[in-house]
Design an enzyme around this catalytic site. Sequence first.
Site, PDB file in Angstrom:
ATOM      1  N   CYS A  50       0.836  -1.200   0.000  1.00 50.03           N
ATOM      2  CA  CYS A  50       0.000   0.000   0.000  1.00 50.03           C
ATOM      3  C   CYS A  50       0.871   1.251   0.000  1.00 50.03           C
ATOM      4  O   CYS A  50       0.594   2.225  -0.700  1.00 50.03           O
ATOM      5  CB  CYS A  50      -0.914   0.004   1.232  1.00 50.03           C
ATOM      6  SG  CYS A  50      -1.923  -1.484   1.388  1.00 50.03           S
TER       7      CYS A  50
HETATM    8  C1  BEZ Z   1       0.901  -4.885   2.077  1.00 50.98           C
HETATM    9  O1  BEZ Z   1       0.405  -3.832   1.676  1.00 50.98           O
HETATM   10  O2  BEZ Z   1       2.013  -5.243   1.671  1.00 50.98           O
HETATM   11  C2  BEZ Z   1       0.185  -5.737   3.059  1.00 50.98           C
HETATM   12  C3  BEZ Z   1      -1.160  -5.520   3.266  1.00 50.98           C
HETATM   13  C4  BEZ Z   1      -1.828  -6.300   4.194  1.00 50.98           C
HETATM   14  C5  BEZ Z   1      -1.149  -7.270   4.881  1.00 50.98           C
HETATM   15  C6  BEZ Z   1       0.181  -7.465   4.668  1.00 50.98           C
HETATM   16  C7  BEZ Z   1       0.866  -6.690   3.744  1.00 50.98           C
END
Ligand code: BEZ
Length: 247
Positions: A50
């Site tokens: 994200c």
């Molecule tokens: C990520 O954005 O990499 C992520 C999102 C939710 C859980 C773990 C990682």
Amino acid sequence: MLKNKEGQRVPDVKFRTRQEHRWLDLSSSDIFAGKTVVAFCLPGAFTPTCSSSHVPRYNQLAPAFFANGVDEIVCISVNDAFVMNEWKDNQRADNITFIPDGNAEFTAGMGMLVGKDDLGFGKRSWRYSMLVKDGVIEKMFIEPEVEGDPYETSDADTMLKYIAPDADKPLSVSILSRRGCPHCARVKQLMADSGIEYEELILHRDYSDRSLRAISGASTFPQIFIDGRHIGGADALEAWFVSKVAA
Ligand code: BEZ
């Protein structure tokens, strides 16, 4: 099974946001009514994908979205207002409105609330994006229901391609510079005169001489990179501009 809600209205909920150190409640209507909105919804603030890709690319492509009829870009996550505000600052995502769906009412109403208990996250949003016109969902890109956190279709480039396949995208430009270097000043002026945004990395603050040689194979300043290509120094950049004008 996550359902596609194209043609339906977004859920009618209240979001508790914080602005200027005060609570400000926003309704779904405040966000979506009478506007064309791109929303991208993700599992959590400050999480790796994200933060390193989903948010930065929407922020970078925002001018192209705005030039093609989008009024606002919103990022929705099951997090509280304090966390979302800190994340926006940290990301320097000035083109995006961060919406806290702390009680997960919007996400549940979209049918996108999933359990991420294995990570200690509790219930969060599945990753998806949507184009919403006056509160009605025109298009959704929902990540495939596979193990983990897929990131294949809800990205900014896919949404922009749907809205405006021929949209001009801003170049990704990095300038590796050194303080007090006249050629660095020259290339920054050239970029500014051409209306091209760039990120400047400054020697000894953001990188070392060793990294300059490792990345560019050069030991002079500046070194310019555009869309994954090493252009070279100031003269090479001028030649690149000439070739662009000629093309
Ligand atoms: C990520 O954005 O990499 C992520 C999102 C939710 C859980 C773990 C990682």
